[in-house]
Each structure stands twice: as structure tokens, then as C-alpha cells.
Enzyme design. Structure first.
Site, PDB file in Angstrom:
ATOM      1  N   TYR A 124       0.809  -1.216   0.000  1.00  0.00           N
ATOM      2  CA  TYR A 124       0.000   0.000   0.000  1.00  0.00           C
ATOM      3  C   TYR A 124       0.843   1.266   0.000  1.00  0.00           C
ATOM      4  O   TYR A 124       0.292   2.367   0.036  1.00  0.00           O
ATOM      5  CB  TYR A 124      -0.946   0.006   1.209  1.00  0.00           C
ATOM      6  CG  TYR A 124      -2.122  -0.926   1.048  1.00  0.00           C
ATOM      7  CD1 TYR A 124      -1.920  -2.268   0.791  1.00  0.00           C
ATOM      8  CD2 TYR A 124      -3.421  -0.461   1.147  1.00  0.00           C
ATOM      9  CE1 TYR A 124      -2.978  -3.131   0.647  1.00  0.00           C
ATOM     10  CE2 TYR A 124      -4.495  -1.313   0.994  1.00  0.00           C
ATOM     11  CZ  TYR A 124      -4.267  -2.653   0.739  1.00  0.00           C
ATOM     12  OH  TYR A 124      -5.317  -3.513   0.583  1.00  0.00           O
ATOM     13  N   LYS A 171       3.681 -14.395   5.074  1.00  0.00           N
ATOM     14  CA  LYS A 171       3.958 -15.363   4.007  1.00  0.00           C
ATOM     15  C   LYS A 171       5.480 -15.465   3.894  1.00  0.00           C
ATOM     16  O   LYS A 171       6.066 -15.298   2.814  1.00  0.00           O
ATOM     17  CB  LYS A 171       3.297 -14.871   2.704  1.00  0.00           C
ATOM     18  CG  LYS A 171       3.323 -15.858   1.560  1.00  0.00           C
ATOM     19  CD  LYS A 171       2.255 -16.913   1.638  1.00  0.00           C
ATOM     20  CE  LYS A 171       2.406 -17.901   0.517  1.00  0.00           C
ATOM     21  NZ  LYS A 171       1.529 -19.076   0.641  1.00  0.00           N
ATOM     22  N   ASP A 205      -2.267 -18.005   4.055  1.00  0.00           N
ATOM     23  CA  ASP A 205      -3.272 -18.851   3.382  1.00  0.00           C
ATOM     24  C   ASP A 205      -3.854 -19.871   4.355  1.00  0.00           C
ATOM     25  O   ASP A 205      -5.074 -20.063   4.448  1.00  0.00           O
ATOM     26  CB  ASP A 205      -2.705 -19.521   2.118  1.00  0.00           C
ATOM     27  CG  ASP A 205      -1.246 -19.933   2.250  1.00  0.00           C
ATOM     28  OD1 ASP A 205      -0.631 -19.628   3.287  1.00  0.00           O
ATOM     29  OD2 ASP A 205      -0.721 -20.567   1.329  1.00  0.00           O
ATOM     30  N   ASP A 229      -5.930  -6.142   5.423  1.00  0.00           N
ATOM     31  CA  ASP A 229      -7.116  -5.657   4.714  1.00  0.00           C
ATOM     32  C   ASP A 229      -8.008  -6.845   4.335  1.00  0.00           C
ATOM     33  O   ASP A 229      -9.220  -6.853   4.566  1.00  0.00           O
ATOM     34  CB  ASP A 229      -6.654  -4.903   3.453  1.00  0.00           C
ATOM     35  CG  ASP A 229      -7.762  -4.042   2.867  1.00  0.00           C
ATOM     36  OD1 ASP A 229      -8.850  -3.978   3.466  1.00  0.00           O
ATOM     37  OD2 ASP A 229      -7.533  -3.433   1.808  1.00  0.00           O
TER      38      ASP A 229
END
Ligand code: NAD
Length: 347
Positions: A124, A171, A205, A229
Site C-alpha cells: 500500500y 507469508k 493462506d 485488509d
């Protein structure tokens, strides 16, 4: 003395939700002076920018703002006003609680999650460019400073609110350097809370699957901006949808309270959208201003009205409008006011 608060109604469904919320907050008895400021596409022609400097100045001066959603053009046009506002004021912590409500038909009855999303960097940061005609690059920025700061916010929140565990979401198996640094920073901060707050981490995930299957295993989650988000919308879905998901953007100098949802343009001006998320963001604002009991009263009034099910908006299966829902909450607040006359008892 009245609390001077910047009120940004936003666009789409924003103005009607902001008006409903303002009426509810005024009905609590806490004195507010609302400084209304507009931002978004509607002010572009007059000010040449969707986020004029005087709007930021107003928030810096008042230190607190309540904000409706603002539309961001997709794929072209100006950058998100919402993201720019958080970055300009260094509102580094995005707090998004997701708690089950009685009366809402959802898969689980006892979800109680708090999403703590880093608000200033990651993908972002808005650093992206085309590489020739057929490729584009977005740069993901992760710093130790911002990662440790958001981790500390999550642990301090956990301590202050009697929570038991913080889970860092990342991740780092694939993005070993950027998400690896985020995870390493969370581990560093976690060591300072050892013995007080449990710490664990999950790959994003796997986290999404686990939240859908067993959300009761989780408590406070801390995430970089993009995962925060996405996972906060997932969490909103677990407790009844975007219409009931509040949020706060908190920095050192200022705080801006706004719902998780966007401007839902197709419902604009119809007196139809659910103001719960913005009203509950207002309750978070009351807590921030030092009125935890009043915040609790607002939350209880909203929860009771939803549990009773007779005055809910379309998204919760009812047919009451935005303003009608606010009226019901205001009536309930009046009935629960500490100095309200006791109800008459029948002989
Ligand atoms: P959205 O949250 O506006 O709407 C998605 C759907 O959720 C709606 O169609 C509606 O069905 C439901 N919904 C949302 N809020 C609701 C409410 N209060 N009551 C009842 N139902 C509600 O998401 P979107 O369509 O992806 O985004 C629309 C615009 O909002 C975009 O321009 C986006 O950039 C912007 N946006 C702004 C913010 C913000 O201001 N912080 C946040 C997210 C999206």
C-alpha cells in the site's frame, strides 16, 4: 467542555451513515462539536485534490475524526484518499474487532477476533510503475521500525484488554526477506511479553482456512497491510458482514474512526445501508476519548436492537432504514441512560 471532532461524511452511503451516527453519539450525553470536512471526488474541482490540506489540518488540530467511506476509482484516477489519509497522519495501527452478535445468523456463535493491521507500508506504499507496455511492478516495503511498532501495539492492546494470545500472520515461506523481517520483528517484540501474552505465527493462506473452520482458536491477529485488509473482511464475514464491522486508525498524534466497509454506491441515498459499523466505530471513539462506559452503552444498545431483530436493516434480514435503525438505538440509549426515570411498574 465539548469534544471537537472532525466529521468526514465521505461519499456513497457515507453521508447518511455519518448523520445517523452523529445523532446516536449526540444522544449519549457526551458533548461533541462536529467540524464537518469533505474529501473525495466531490472536492476535486474546487481544491484540485481529493484530500485538501485543510482536512488534514482539521484532524491534526482536533486529534480525533469520525469518517465515512470514500470511493476510490479502480485502475485509474486518484490514489485512495483513505490510504493517503492514514499515511499522511501516520495512523499506523488499524484496529478491526470482529465479534459475534446475538440475533445474526452466522456459521459460528462465539467469534471474538481483533485484527491489528499495519497501516502505513507494504504494497500500500503505492510505489508501482509500468515496465514497458505489458508489465507492471509494485514494490512491497516492510521495515523493522514499522513492524515492531505494530507488533507492540498488538501486544499492548492484548494486555490492556485482557486478551490471551497474539498471532502474527505472514507469508515468510515465500517472501523470505520482507515477510521474514515482519515475522522476525514480531518475535523480537513478543519476547518482551513472554509469560503474559502467548505468541504464535501462521502463514496467511493457512490462516484464512483456519479462520473459516475454527475461528475460536484465535484472539488478536497482527498482520502487514495487505493481508490485514483481506483477513479483516474475512473476519467481518464471520460475524455478519461488512454492515457490522467497525474500525479505528490510530497514531501517536491523531486517530480516525471508520468502518471496514466502503461506499457501496448502489445503496447511496436510499436510506437503506446499515449504520452499525460506523456507530460501533463511534463507540470505539468514545473509548478512545476516555468514555469506556458510554462506549459500552452504545455497543449494548446496538447489540440489543440487532438481537431483538425488529428494527434491522436489509443486510441483516430486516426492512428498517438507516435512519430508523439509528432512531431505535437512540430510544434504547434514552431508556438505559444512568439518570433515566425508572420504568413504571404496574400494580
Ligand atoms: P463496499 O464495502 O463498499 O461494498 C461491498 C458490498 O458490501 C456492498 O455492495 C453491500 O452489499 C455491502 N455493504 C457494504 N457496506 C454496507 C453497509 N453499511 N450496509 C449494508 N451493506 C453494506 O466495497 P466495494 O464495493 O469493494 O467498494 C466500493 C467503494 O468503496 C470503492 O471505491 C472502494 O475503493 C471504496 N472503499 C472505501 C473504503 C474506505 O473508505 N475506508 C473501504 C473499502 C472500500
Amino acid at each position: 467542555m465539548a469534544h471537537r471532532v472532525t466529521l468526514i461524511p465521505g461519499d456513497g452511503i457515507g453521508p447518511e451513515l455519518a448523520e445517523a451516527t452523529r445523532r446516536v453519539l449526540d444522544a449519549t450525553g457526551v458533548a461533541f462539536e462536529w467540524e464537518v470536512q469533505d474529501a473525495g471526488e466531490g472536492v476535486m474541482a474546487e481544491h484540485g485534490t481529493p484530500l485538501p490540506e485543510h482536512v488534514l489540518e482539521s484532524i491534526r488540530r482536533n486529534k480525533v475524526a469520525l469518517k465515512g467511506p470514500i470511493t476510490t476509482p479502480v485502475g485509474e484516477g486518484f490514489r485512495s484518499v483513505n490510504v493517503a489519509l492514514r499515511q499522511s497522519l501516520d495512523l499506523y495501527a488499524n484496529l478491526r474487532p470482529a465479534r459475534s452478535m446475538r440475533g445474526l445468523e452466522t456459521r459460528y456463535e462465539d467469534v471474538d477476533l481483533v485484527i491489528v493491521r499495519e497501516n502505513t507500508e507494504d504494497l500500500y506504499a503505492g510505489i508501482e510503475h509500468r515496465v514497458g507496455r505489458d508489465a507492471a511492478e509494485s514494490i512491497k516495503i516492510i521495515t523493522r521500525e514499522a513492524s515492531e511498532r505494530i507488533a507492540r501495539f498488538a501486544f499492548d492492546y492484548a494486555v490492556a484488554n485482557g486478551r490471551k494470545k497474539v498471532t502474527a500472520v505472514h507469508k515468510a515461506n515465500i517472501m523470505k526477506l520482507s515477510d521474514g523481517l515482519f515475522l522476525e520483528s514480531c518475535r523480537t517484540v513478543a519476547a518482551d511479553y513472554d509469560g503474559r501474552i502467548e505468541f504464535e505465527d501462521r502463514i496467511v493462506d493457512n490462516m484464512c482456512m483456519q479462520l473459516v473452520q475454527k475461528p475460536d482458536l484465535y484472539d488478536v491477529l497482527v498482520l502487514p497491510n495487505l493481508y490485514g485488509d483481506i483477513v479483516s473482511d474475512l473476519a467481518a464475514g464471520l460475524v455478519g458482514g461488512l454492515g457490522v464491522a467497525p474500525g479505528a486508525n490510530i497514531g501517536i498524534q491523531a486517530a480516525v474512526f471508520e468502518p471496514v466497509h466502503g461506499s457501496a454506491p448502489k445503496y447511496a441515498g436510499l436510506d437503506k445501508a446499515n449504520p452499525t459499523a460506523l456507530i460501533l466505530s463511534g463507540a470505539l471513539m468514545l473509548r478512545h476519548l476516555g468514555y469506556p462506559e458510554v462506549g459500552e452503552r452504545v455497543e449494548t444498545a446496538v447489540r440489543d436492537i440487532i438481537a431483538e431483530g425488529t428494527s434491522t436493516t436489509y443486510d441483516l434480514g430486516g426492512s428498517t432504514g438507516t435512519s430508523g435503525f439509528a432512531d431505535a438505538v437512540i430510544d434504547r440509549l434514552a431508556a438505559s441512560a444512568p439518570n433515566a426515570p425508572a420504568p413504571a411498574t404496574s400494580a
